[in-house]
Design a protein around this motif. Structure first.
Motif, PDB file in Angstrom:
ATOM      1  N   ALA A   1      60.615  33.224  99.961  1.00  0.00           N
ATOM      2  CA  ALA A   1      60.657  34.589  99.436  1.00  0.00           C
ATOM      3  C   ALA A   1      61.458  35.503 100.355  1.00  0.00           C
ATOM      4  N   SER A   2      61.307  35.318 101.676  1.00  0.00           N
ATOM      5  CA  SER A   2      62.096  36.147 102.604  1.00  0.00           C
ATOM      6  C   SER A   2      63.582  35.846 102.470  1.00  0.00           C
TER       7      SER A   2
ATOM      8  N   SER B   1      64.768  37.431  99.130  1.00  0.00           N
ATOM      9  CA  SER B   1      64.839  38.894  99.214  1.00  0.00           C
ATOM     10  C   SER B   1      66.031  39.341 100.049  1.00  0.00           C
TER      11      SER B   1
ATOM     12  N   SER C   1      68.987  41.654  98.544  1.00  0.00           N
ATOM     13  CA  SER C   1      69.306  42.945  99.159  1.00  0.00           C
ATOM     14  C   SER C   1      70.781  43.048  99.510  1.00  0.00           C
TER      15      SER C   1
END
Length: 212
Positions: free
Chosen positions: A44-45, A48, A52
């Protein structure tokens, strides 16, 4: 926190060993759930961070916010000019000035420089295993000896270099395959025969001239 994995810096650590049943046992459901949750958080990091990067940043965001809130930041100011100032118009005793924020160009380059920070060290340090050092013999040191580079054209520092060092650096004194071409003998014989014929012609010409 999770303890770091063990390091094996010695050469003897490469030998095989018999693992215990606890070391080769399957993970428990709690360990599987913990590993799955950590993997999900790591993915997930990463996702993301990628998302971004695709979003607009910098002057484009500032320009969008500025255009959206321009009407809210617009001000009307009543201005009364000085009567004694040059260019005073009595017909316009008061004026109303509209103050709007300056428009930001969304295509202008950023005014700051992006600096990429160096990557930090890895969490699990893996040592590089080397063989135990061995003492070199005299023959091996001489075989690995690299002589200094001596140029036959440049000597910028003005060193006095002996001739034996120049010949050793050039390598001409190490050649053992020096052979003489057989054509040198043929050339010498041809020159000798040509000289003898020329002497015979001169002698014959002198004898004929003497008879006449």
């Amino acid at each position: 926190p999770t303890p770091p994995p063990p390091a094996y810096p010695r050469h003897s650590d490469l030998r095989g060993f018999r693992p215990t049943p606890s070391e080769i046992a399957n993970p428990t459901p709690e360990e599987e759930a913990d590993t799955a949750s950590r993997t999900q958080r790591a993915l997930a990091s990463l996702v993301s961070a990628k998302v971004s990067l695709d979003k607009p940043t910098g002057s484009a965001i500032a320009a969008a916010i500025d255009s959206a809130t321009a009407h809210e930041r617009t001000e009307f100011i009543r201005y009364t000019p000085n009567e004694n100032a040059p260019g005073y118009n009595p017909n316009a005793a008061q004026r109303i000035i509209r103050m709007v924020p300056a428009q930001i160009d969304p295509m202008q380059p950023p005014k700051h420089q992006h600096k990429k920070a160096p990557r930090g060290p890895a969490e699990d340090f893996v040592p590089v295993l080397h063989a135990p050092p061995e003492k070199l013999s005299k023959e091996e040191r001489e075989a690995w000896n690299i002589p200094a580079c001596i140029s036959n054209w440049k000597n910028t520092r003005g060193y006095t270099i002996p001739l034996d060092k120049r010949l050793a650096a050039d390598g001409r004194g190490l050649r053992d395959d020096a052979t003489i071409n057989a054509n040198f003998a043929v050339l010498s014989e041809s020159l000798y025969v040509a000289e003898r014929q020329a002497r015979e012609e001169v002698r014959t010409r002198a004898a004929v001239k003497k008879r006449l």
